[in-house]
Motif scaffolding. Structure first.
Motif, PDB file in Angstrom:
ATOM      1  N   PRO A 116      -1.055  16.470 -12.176  1.00 15.25           N
ATOM      2  CA  PRO A 116      -1.595  16.037 -10.800  1.00 15.25           C
ATOM      3  C   PRO A 116      -0.840  14.427  -9.742  1.00 15.25           C
ATOM      4  O   PRO A 116      -0.097  14.702 -10.670  1.00 15.25           O
ATOM      5  CB  PRO A 116      -2.838  15.227 -11.534  1.00 15.25           C
ATOM      6  N   MET A 117      -1.621  14.491  -9.157  1.00 18.51           N
ATOM      7  CA  MET A 117      -0.741  13.084  -8.191  1.00 18.51           C
ATOM      8  C   MET A 117      -2.038  12.028  -8.660  1.00 18.51           C
ATOM      9  O   MET A 117      -2.867  12.215  -9.318  1.00 18.51           O
ATOM     10  CB  MET A 117      -1.530  13.270  -6.515  1.00 18.51           C
ATOM     11  N   TRP A 118      -1.193  11.143  -8.407  1.00 16.42           N
ATOM     12  CA  TRP A 118      -1.751   9.463  -8.820  1.00 16.42           C
ATOM     13  C   TRP A 118      -1.948   8.148  -7.864  1.00 16.42           C
ATOM     14  O   TRP A 118      -0.366   8.220  -7.226  1.00 16.42           O
ATOM     15  CB  TRP A 118      -1.406   8.804 -10.368  1.00 16.42           C
ATOM     16  N   GLY A 119      -3.024   7.743  -7.263  1.00 13.23           N
ATOM     17  CA  GLY A 119      -3.074   6.912  -6.672  1.00 13.23           C
ATOM     18  C   GLY A 119      -2.589   5.173  -7.007  1.00 13.23           C
ATOM     19  O   GLY A 119      -3.475   4.635  -7.895  1.00 13.23           O
ATOM     20  N   ILE A 120      -1.273   5.192  -7.162  1.00 15.39           N
ATOM     21  CA  ILE A 120      -0.656   3.968  -7.638  1.00 15.39           C
ATOM     22  C   ILE A 120      -0.159   2.666  -7.020  1.00 15.39           C
ATOM     23  O   ILE A 120       0.297   1.823  -7.258  1.00 15.39           O
ATOM     24  CB  ILE A 120       0.453   4.228  -8.961  1.00 15.39           C
ATOM     25  N   GLY A 168      -3.234  -2.656 -17.804  1.00 18.21           N
ATOM     26  CA  GLY A 168      -4.311  -3.315 -16.649  1.00 18.21           C
ATOM     27  C   GLY A 168      -4.061  -2.497 -14.944  1.00 18.21           C
ATOM     28  O   GLY A 168      -5.465  -3.567 -14.705  1.00 18.21           O
ATOM     29  N   GLN A 169      -3.145  -2.689 -14.821  1.00 17.90           N
ATOM     30  CA  GLN A 169      -3.116  -1.910 -13.317  1.00 17.90           C
ATOM     31  C   GLN A 169      -4.747  -0.679 -14.137  1.00 17.90           C
ATOM     32  O   GLN A 169      -4.379  -0.158 -14.040  1.00 17.90           O
ATOM     33  CB  GLN A 169      -2.414  -1.735 -12.799  1.00 17.90           C
ATOM     34  N   ARG A 170      -5.074  -0.128 -12.365  1.00 16.53           N
ATOM     35  CA  ARG A 170      -6.693   0.935 -12.408  1.00 16.53           C
ATOM     36  C   ARG A 170      -6.234   1.765 -11.372  1.00 16.53           C
ATOM     37  O   ARG A 170      -5.211   1.375 -10.194  1.00 16.53           O
ATOM     38  CB  ARG A 170      -8.015  -0.046 -11.335  1.00 16.53           C
ATOM     39  N   ILE A 171      -5.369   2.989 -11.295  1.00 20.65           N
ATOM     40  CA  ILE A 171      -4.739   3.453 -10.469  1.00 20.65           C
ATOM     41  C   ILE A 171      -6.227   5.297 -10.949  1.00 20.65           C
ATOM     42  O   ILE A 171      -6.764   4.694 -11.052  1.00 20.65           O
ATOM     43  CB  ILE A 171      -3.992   4.025 -11.894  1.00 20.65           C
ATOM     44  N   THR A 172      -6.161   5.999  -9.743  1.00 23.99           N
ATOM     45  CA  THR A 172      -6.581   7.145  -9.549  1.00 23.99           C
ATOM     46  C   THR A 172      -6.065   8.351  -9.856  1.00 23.99           C
ATOM     47  O   THR A 172      -4.703   7.992  -9.647  1.00 23.99           O
ATOM     48  CB  THR A 172      -7.355   7.043  -8.106  1.00 23.99           C
ATOM     49  N   MET A 173      -6.562   9.269 -10.028  1.00 22.47           N
ATOM     50  CA  MET A 173      -6.177  10.492  -9.725  1.00 22.47           C
ATOM     51  C   MET A 173      -6.968  11.877  -8.929  1.00 22.47           C
ATOM     52  O   MET A 173      -7.472  11.568  -8.523  1.00 22.47           O
ATOM     53  CB  MET A 173      -6.051  11.294 -11.712  1.00 22.47           C
ATOM     54  N   HIS A 174      -5.365  12.119  -8.964  1.00 24.08           N
ATOM     55  CA  HIS A 174      -6.239  13.279  -7.214  1.00 24.08           C
ATOM     56  C   HIS A 174      -5.742  15.111  -7.976  1.00 24.08           C
ATOM     57  O   HIS A 174      -4.642  14.824  -8.852  1.00 24.08           O
ATOM     58  CB  HIS A 174      -5.139  12.850  -6.067  1.00 24.08           C
ATOM     59  N   GLU A 175      -6.519  15.831  -7.498  1.00 20.29           N
ATOM     60  CA  GLU A 175      -5.559  17.188  -7.354  1.00 20.29           C
ATOM     61  C   GLU A 175      -6.497  17.647  -6.119  1.00 20.29           C
ATOM     62  O   GLU A 175      -5.505  19.064  -5.675  1.00 20.29           O
ATOM     63  CB  GLU A 175      -6.835  18.203  -8.247  1.00 20.29           C
TER      64      GLU A 175
END
Length: 205
Positions: A116-120, A168-175
């Motif tokens: 998947p893609m990730w917002g980092i 500790g960093q929060r990232i988001t997963m995207h499809e």
């Protein structure tokens, strides 16, 4: 190499002093090797490698042996560990959005199939949020249901893009454009300088 030769060469790469959580040592593994119990020996070598940093040739040869024995999940895991050595290790606590709130309505396969893609935190030249690709392995579970939570391992497609990521960093997963899940980084280990045996991993990132 055939399976016995591969497993014996892997065995020789394990320091004598290390053991599994159940106190299995390389001496115990040798007993399986001399009795031609290849699958048991491979499983224990895999377990030893899970708790200790071992070199790339260990995982390359173990992957080749697992491929020859047609142990698909073990082979996938060994190839994955080769990718982690080459690209770095990132572990995270991932929570997927419920099926009613997200595009995905089916479980995520556990053994490193999905990329998947990730917002980092990156931005596009136009200033819009940009995403980066990383393979996903779900620890200790065959799959992760929508709305579920698990510890996952990520192998970035472009490791240099992930150098700023920290525990500790929060990232988001995207499809797609929507958020499929949110993860909190647990551990980051950089890629390791490696020496390959020349065995090519078809599943390497």
């Amino acid at each position: 190499m055939d399976v016995p030769e591969l497993l014996e060469s892997v065995y020789l790469l394990v320091p004598e002093e290390i053991a599994t959580e159940n106190d299995i040592t390389v001496g115990d593994i040798w007993d399986y090797l001399v009795h031609d119990e290849w699958e048991n020996a491979l499983g224990l070598l895999e377990e030893l490698g899970g708790g200790h940093p071992l070199p790339l040739p260990f995982w390359e040869k173990l992957a080749d042996a697992a491929d020859q024995l047609r142990l698909e999940r073990s082979a996938a895991w060994c190839h994955w560990r080769c990718s982690e050595i080459r690209n770095g290790v990132i572990r995270a606590d991932l929570t997927l959005r419920p099926a009613a709130e997200a595009r995905r309505t089916t479980p995520i396969p556990g053994p490193g199939v999905l990329r998947p893609m990730w917002g980092i935190g990156h931005l596009s030249p136009a200033g819009e949020p940009a995403v980066d690709i990383a393979g996903l392995w779900v620890e200790d579970m065959p799959y992760l249901e929508p709305g579920g939570r698990a510890t996952v391992r990520l192998v970035p497609l472009t490791p240099s893009q992930w150098k700023h990521v920290r525990p500790g960093q929060r990232i988001t997963m995207h499809e797609d454009r929507t958020v499929a899940g949110t993860a909190v980084i647990l551990e980051v280990r950089p890629q390791t300088a490696v020496r390959s045996t020349g065995i090519h991993s078809s599943a390497s990132a």
